[in-house]
Design a protein around this motif. Structure first.
Motif, PDB file in Angstrom:
ATOM      1  N   UNK A  77       0.819  -1.219   0.000  1.00 56.71           N
ATOM      2  CA  UNK A  77       0.000   0.000   0.000  1.00 56.71           C
ATOM      3  C   UNK A  77       0.854   1.272   0.000  1.00 56.71           C
ATOM      4  N   UNK A  78       2.083   1.196   0.547  1.00 57.51           N
ATOM      5  CA  UNK A  78       2.935   2.401   0.548  1.00 57.51           C
ATOM      6  C   UNK A  78       3.423   2.726  -0.870  1.00 57.51           C
ATOM      7  N   UNK A  79       3.696   1.673  -1.641  1.00 50.42           N
ATOM      8  CA  UNK A  79       4.104   1.882  -3.035  1.00 50.42           C
ATOM      9  C   UNK A  79       2.954   2.502  -3.822  1.00 50.42           C
ATOM     10  N   UNK A  80       1.760   1.998  -3.576  1.00 51.72           N
ATOM     11  CA  UNK A  80       0.569   2.524  -4.257  1.00 51.72           C
ATOM     12  C   UNK A  80       0.328   3.974  -3.825  1.00 51.72           C
ATOM     13  N   UNK A  81       0.502   4.251  -2.509  1.00 53.12           N
ATOM     14  CA  UNK A  81       0.297   5.611  -1.992  1.00 53.12           C
ATOM     15  C   UNK A  81       1.273   6.575  -2.644  1.00 53.12           C
ATOM     16  N   UNK A  82       2.524   6.138  -2.806  1.00 51.36           N
ATOM     17  CA  UNK A  82       3.530   7.004  -3.427  1.00 51.36           C
ATOM     18  C   UNK A  82       3.166   7.285  -4.876  1.00 51.36           C
ATOM     19  N   UNK A  83       2.769   6.248  -5.582  1.00 54.26           N
ATOM     20  CA  UNK A  83       2.374   6.417  -6.975  1.00 54.26           C
ATOM     21  C   UNK A  83       1.175   7.369  -7.073  1.00 54.26           C
ATOM     22  N   UNK A  84       0.189   7.202  -6.211  1.00 56.82           N
ATOM     23  CA  UNK A  84      -0.996   8.058  -6.220  1.00 56.82           C
ATOM     24  C   UNK A  84      -0.647   9.502  -5.911  1.00 56.82           C
ATOM     25  N   UNK A  85       0.239   9.697  -4.922  1.00 55.72           N
ATOM     26  CA  UNK A  85       0.637  11.057  -4.561  1.00 55.72           C
ATOM     27  C   UNK A  85       1.348  11.715  -5.742  1.00 55.72           C
ATOM     28  N   UNK A  86       2.291  11.011  -6.343  1.00 57.69           N
ATOM     29  CA  UNK A  86       3.037  11.568  -7.475  1.00 57.69           C
ATOM     30  C   UNK A  86       2.120  11.828  -8.666  1.00 57.69           C
ATOM     31  N   UNK A  87       1.165  10.929  -8.877  1.00 59.52           N
ATOM     32  CA  UNK A  87       0.218  11.115  -9.981  1.00 59.52           C
ATOM     33  C   UNK A  87      -0.662  12.336  -9.726  1.00 59.52           C
ATOM     34  N   UNK A  88      -1.080  12.522  -8.469  1.00 57.38           N
ATOM     35  CA  UNK A  88      -1.928  13.666  -8.126  1.00 57.38           C
ATOM     36  C   UNK A  88      -1.180  14.977  -8.320  1.00 57.38           C
ATOM     37  N   UNK A  95       9.139  22.325  -8.121  1.00 56.24           N
ATOM     38  CA  UNK A  95       9.733  21.938  -6.846  1.00 56.24           C
ATOM     39  C   UNK A  95       9.481  20.495  -6.453  1.00 56.24           C
ATOM     40  N   UNK A  96       8.942  19.713  -7.370  1.00 56.80           N
ATOM     41  CA  UNK A  96       8.637  18.320  -7.054  1.00 56.80           C
ATOM     42  C   UNK A  96       9.266  17.403  -8.090  1.00 56.80           C
ATOM     43  N   UNK A  97       9.895  16.344  -7.623  1.00 60.97           N
ATOM     44  CA  UNK A  97      10.432  15.327  -8.523  1.00 60.97           C
ATOM     45  C   UNK A  97       9.252  14.684  -9.240  1.00 60.97           C
ATOM     46  N   UNK A  98       9.233  14.826 -10.559  1.00 59.54           N
ATOM     47  CA  UNK A  98       8.085  14.373 -11.339  1.00 59.54           C
ATOM     48  C   UNK A  98       8.168  12.893 -11.679  1.00 59.54           C
ATOM     49  N   UNK A 164      15.280  14.439   1.713  1.00 65.82           N
ATOM     50  CA  UNK A 164      14.232  14.379   0.691  1.00 65.82           C
ATOM     51  C   UNK A 164      14.124  15.655  -0.126  1.00 65.82           C
ATOM     52  N   UNK A 165      15.108  16.541   0.038  1.00 63.64           N
ATOM     53  CA  UNK A 165      15.188  17.744  -0.792  1.00 63.64           C
ATOM     54  C   UNK A 165      16.358  17.565  -1.732  1.00 63.64           C
ATOM     55  N   UNK A 166      16.066  17.407  -3.015  1.00 62.17           N
ATOM     56  CA  UNK A 166      17.123  17.199  -3.997  1.00 62.17           C
ATOM     57  C   UNK A 166      17.422  18.506  -4.720  1.00 62.17           C
ATOM     58  N   UNK A 167      18.594  18.576  -5.321  1.00 63.01           N
ATOM     59  CA  UNK A 167      18.994  19.773  -6.061  1.00 63.01           C
ATOM     60  C   UNK A 167      19.177  19.421  -7.532  1.00 63.01           C
ATOM     61  N   UNK A 173      15.595  23.405  -5.715  1.00 68.00           N
ATOM     62  CA  UNK A 173      15.297  22.213  -4.925  1.00 68.00           C
ATOM     63  C   UNK A 173      14.027  21.503  -5.399  1.00 68.00           C
ATOM     64  N   UNK A 174      14.064  20.186  -5.309  1.00 63.02           N
ATOM     65  CA  UNK A 174      12.905  19.362  -5.663  1.00 63.02           C
ATOM     66  C   UNK A 174      12.635  18.391  -4.523  1.00 63.02           C
ATOM     67  N   UNK A 175      11.390  18.351  -4.063  1.00 65.99           N
ATOM     68  CA  UNK A 175      11.004  17.401  -3.018  1.00 65.99           C
ATOM     69  C   UNK A 175      10.839  16.021  -3.634  1.00 65.99           C
ATOM     70  N   UNK A 176      11.389  15.010  -2.970  1.00 61.92           N
ATOM     71  CA  UNK A 176      11.229  13.642  -3.447  1.00 61.92           C
ATOM     72  C   UNK A 176      10.742  12.745  -2.320  1.00 61.92           C
TER      73      UNK A 176
END
Ligand code: ADE
Length: 314
Positions: A77-88, A95-98, A164-167, A173-176
């Motif tokens: 479910x955490x993998x699915x949650x991550x995918x859903x968050x990134x998709x949303x 500023x977000x890792x796409x 979790x802040x990438x450059x 900066x991009x949040x990942x």
């Protein structure tokens, strides 16, 4: 209970497989489309590898999750949650890792992500200790702007920290890592508790059983403190002792700490979640505009934040 409403790992996998199939073999991405390179990061349930798309030469960071490992630990479910968050979140903010695409094979799930060439902010902090005030201000502002966007899409991150802040190429900066992210159901501003990294956990997560957008603002306060002080706001000899300090709001500012920054941090590191600066609903005197309008951010031109070059890292 929530446990019962969550689809089983087997159901999740079957659905994903059906989706892949329905897209048709011809358009399916596989590992053969990429040349894999160095390991960029490792988490408990994933590794991130640099990968170059063979046809376009475009570099990506591919997050790889082992299915058997996820299933064994009941973490699908955490993998699915991550995918859903990134998709949303989509492609709507710099500023977000796409997330470019996802695919899977028999053993693994793959998330094809933006490659952030200059790595983690944590590495920079380890190297130079603390950030200059202009740098701290610039990166704090990018973080505020990104959190604003993220929350407007109903996503809470819940594990914001310098790791979790990438450059990217231009040192923006991009949040990942949305592996602990949560997409809020519309109208509901609450989510189940998840315990993040000790030093950045908001007090309500240690006591009550829910998290909300306001927990991201607590972490923001911890991060800005660390940018400037070069150490954690809350640090005990163990996680337990760190949590005690968080609950008692036990932290002090080093000598000579910038006064505007101090005022801002004191308005973020507030016990009552709804009273943190930035948390109020739009139009209230405590909304995101109040945060962006804080005197610490006076030198920031918000409309050019992602266009202007960053101050030199020091
Ligand atoms: N480490 C973890 N994720 C990464 C990414 N997207 N780009 C570069 N390094 C990373």
């Amino acid at each position: 209970s929530l446990e019962n409403k969550r689809p089983s790992d087997a159901q999740i996998l079957a659905q994903a497989r059906a989706r892949s199939k329905s897209r048709g073999r011809l358009s399916m991405t596989t590992t053969d489309d990429f040349k894999f390179g160095t390991t960029l990061g490792e988490g408990s349930y994933s590794t991130v590898q640099k990968a170059t798309h063979v046809i376009t030469g475009q570099p990506y960071a591919i997050k790889i999750l082992e299915k058997s490992h996820l299933i064994r630990n009941n973490k699908m479910h955490t993998a699915i949650a991550e995918r859903n968050a990134l998709a949303a979140l989509g492609a709507g903010h710099p500023g977000i890792v796409r997330l470019h695409s996802t695919f899977q094979d028999e053993w693994r799930l793959y998330f094809v992500l933006d490659f952030a060439r200059n790595g983690e902010m944590k590495t920079i902090l380890n190297k130079i200790g603390s950030l200059s005030l202009p740098c701290a201000r610039y990166y704090a502002a990018q973080l505020v702007d990104t959190i604003d966007y993220m929350h407007s899409k109903g996503v809470i991150h819940r594990d914001l920290k310098p790791e979790n802040l990438l450059l990217d190429d231009s040192y923006r900066t991009k949040i990942c890592d949305f592996g602990t992210g949560k997409v809020l159901e519309t109208g509901v501003d609450r989510a189940q508790t998840w315990v993040g990294t000790a030093q950045y956990i908001a007090p309500e997560l240690l006591e009550a059983k829910e998290t909300s957008k306001s927990s991201d603002f607590w972490a923001l306060g911890c991060i800005i403190y660390q940018f400037i002080a070069g150490r954690f706001a809350f640090q005990g000899l163990s996680d337990f002792l760190t949590w005690q300090k968080i609950k008692k709001l036990e932290y002090t500012f080093p000598e000579g700490f910038d006064n505007e920054a101090k005022d801002l941090i004191q308005k973020l590191l507030v016990r009552e979640p709804t009273e943190r600066l930035g948390v109020g609903s739009p139009g209230s005197e405590n909304d995101i505009d109040a945060l962006k309008g804080h005197s610490f951010f006076k030198p920031i031109s918000w409309d050019k934040l992602w266009v202007d070059p960053p101050p030199p890292l020091e």
